[in-house]
Design an enzyme around this catalytic site. Structure first.
Site, short mmCIF file in Angstrom:
data_model
loop_
_atom_site.label_atom_id
_atom_site.label_comp_id
_atom_site.label_asym_id
_atom_site.label_seq_id
_atom_site.Cartn_x
_atom_site.Cartn_y
_atom_site.Cartn_z
N LYS A 1 -38.73 -41.69 21.26
CA LYS A 1 -38.49 -40.07 20.96
C LYS A 1 -38.38 -39.40 22.51
CE LYS A 1 -38.85 -39.70 16.30
NZ LYS A 1 -39.67 -41.09 16.01
C1 LIG Z 1 -38.98 -42.15 14.80
C2 LIG Z 1 -39.13 -43.54 14.93
C3 LIG Z 1 -38.38 -44.39 14.35
C4 LIG Z 1 -37.33 -43.89 13.50
O1 LIG Z 1 -36.21 -43.43 14.11
P1 LIG Z 1 -35.13 -42.57 13.46
O2 LIG Z 1 -34.30 -42.06 14.51
O3 LIG Z 1 -35.96 -41.41 12.61
O4 LIG Z 1 -34.16 -43.35 12.51
C5 LIG Z 1 -38.78 -45.81 14.49
N1 LIG Z 1 -39.73 -46.24 15.18
C6 LIG Z 1 -40.64 -45.24 15.75
C7 LIG Z 1 -41.68 -45.83 16.59
C8 LIG Z 1 -40.40 -44.03 15.75
O5 LIG Z 1 -41.30 -43.09 16.57
#
Ligand SMILES: *Cc1c(COP(=O)(O)O)cnc(C)c1O
Length: 468
Positions: free
Chosen positions: A113
């Protein structure tokens, strides 16, 4: 480039106008009016670019209302080696059997993120400066999103963050990451409730339009288009690093929850990137895998949503999924609006008539991974390569192995580093994952968090007292 709503009810708007908004006024999601196309010659000319330069080239297709020199400066500021740990920004880490990890978790909070959120911090600061305005970001987190948002907004003038988290429900590492911040513009609020309670408070506060306007409340949730655009960049980066010439195909496997990460892959493919398969990996919460297998989309209730050992993928509905359905239905907003209306009434919709197109036209396939799969995969990768992978990435590696094809590189998106989920790693390999030196003392630092009851008015009062 202008933006319209997936439900067809919004006059076209500029990027900087949708940047600070959540849902479109008609309840849909903002999408570009057309998908920019990148031809093979242009793609080849990008092979020598740094990550920040590549980000500028791709983002300027989506952002035409920020002058190029300014956008270049913002991407350079976001994607620096000091922030992401190396010149590569996104390193590639080969595994056996044709698989390679795309290292998206080298940013300050050790999850993918950061890739989008770091850019968002700079974009927000820039646009608020231009408008001589301020913003109070209100969010709810069960872990990764909240810390990524807080670290992206550190030291940013004009932006404050109010982040609700469920008291005592995050990992010790995640808590320490957020609560150890001691900055005038970052406000951690522990709510005596679960994540859904936090989410409900955010909805109630943002739903009070007079309060929202008076206190300039904004969001950074996963439906923000700028986050998707920033994520498109690393699909191009991955392709450029594992191919040597035009037209070579690459597949990607994406551990998925809200469908934000893999949607960016869908956009990259739609722009002309030679992507063979987009493999969607879920955990036990398989709403999306079920859709790509059957054509039926059936969001779950909170009670039907399992708490798993890859918690960031524990979702009941996939907020970005509507953007893919918009493309699937020929970008027909009226049909999307009707479909989501029927979803509200019936609790599901059925697009099995289009099932053929999921993979033949869009490259999508899905697979699931269980707790036992996750542990076995973490253990196998550790035994073969001596490297630890996190539980979400392990879901990806497990599903990728089922879909890898000879001669086609398979890039698995590494969505977090293992130290964030040390207990599951220990369960899998019987030892503690080593802590990166810069995080060794994190859990011993003093923590700063306000405890509030699970009450909308209490949160509003807190915001009014501390807002910019
Ligand atoms: C947010 C997240 C996901 C999922 O990603 P999306 O964009 O919501 O599909 C998977 N793994 C981790 C570690 C995350 O923080």
């Amino acid at each position: 480039m202008r933006y319209v709503s997936t439900r067809g009810g919004m006059a076209p708007q500029a990027f900087t106008d949708i940047l600070l908004e959540g849902l479109a006024p008609d309840g849909g999601l903002a999408v570009p009016e057309t998908i920019p196309q990148i031809d093979a010659a242009t793609l080849e000319s990008w092979r020598t670019l740094s990550y920040a330069e590549l980000a500028f080239e791709i983002l300027q297709c989506f952002i035409t209302d920020i002058p190029a020199d300014d956008l270049r400066r913002l991407t350079q500021a976001a994607y620096r080696p000091e922030v992401f740990g190396s010149e590569a920004i996104v390193p590639l880490k080969p595994l056996s059997g044709g698989l390679t990890l795309l290292g998206l978790s080298e940013g300050p909070t050790l999850a993918f993120k950061d890739m989008a959120m770091q850019l968002l911090g700079h974009l927000f600061e820039y646009v608020l400066e231009q408008r001589d305005s301020t913003l109070n970001i209100l969010g709810a987190t069960s872990g990764d999103t909240g810390s990524a948002a807080e670290y992206a907004m550190l030291g940013k003038q004009r932006v404050s963050v109010f982040m609700l988290s469920p008291q005592g429900r995050m990992s010790a590492f995640q808590r320490a990451q957020m609560y150890s911040l001691d900055e005038p513009n970052i406000h951690n609020i522990a709510v005596s409730g679960v994540f859904d309670d936090c989410q409900d408070i955010v909805k109630a506060v943002s739903g009070d339009l007079a309060f929202k306007q008076a206190n300039r409340i904004g969001a950074v949730n996963s439906i923000n288009w700028a986050r998707i655009a920033a994520q498109v960049v690393y699909y191009f980066h991955g392709w450029l690093r594992v191919t040597t010439g035009p037209g070579e195909e690459v597949s990607f496997t994406v551990p998925s929850g809200n469908f934000g990460n893999i949607l960016a892959g869908h956009i990259a493919r739609s722009m002309g990137l030679p992507v063979r398969k987009l493999v969607l990996a879920t955990n036990e919460n398989n709403v999306l895998e079920e859709f790509f297998r059957t054509g039926v989309y059936r969001p779950r209730s909170a009670a039907e949503t399992h708490a798993t050992s890859s918690p960031s993928m524990d979702i009941s509905r996939a907020s970005n999924f509507e953007r893919f359905v918009f493309d699937l239905l020929g970008r027909d907003g009226a049909r999307v609006a009707a479909l989501w209306k029927s979803l509200g009434q019936d609790g599901y919709f059925d697009l099995s008539d289009h099932r053929e197109a999921f993979s033949s036209q869009y490259g999508f396939v899905g697979g699931t991974s269980s707790h036992a799969d996750r542990l076995a995969t973490i253990r196998a990768v550790f035994e073969q390569h001596g490297v630890y992978i996190d539980p979400h990435t392990a879901d990806g590696v497990k599903v990728a192995r089922d879909h890898v094809e000879p001669g086609i590189p398979m890039l698995v998106l590494e969505t977090a580093l293992p130290i964030k989920f040390a207990d599951t790693i220990e369960e899998a390999v019987g030892r503690r994952v080593p802590c990166p030196p810069s995080f060794e003392h994190l859990e011993a630092l003093p923590q700063h968090v306000a405890s509030l009851p699970c009450d909308v008015q209490a949160v509003k009062d807190f915001i009014v007292a501390k807002a910019q």
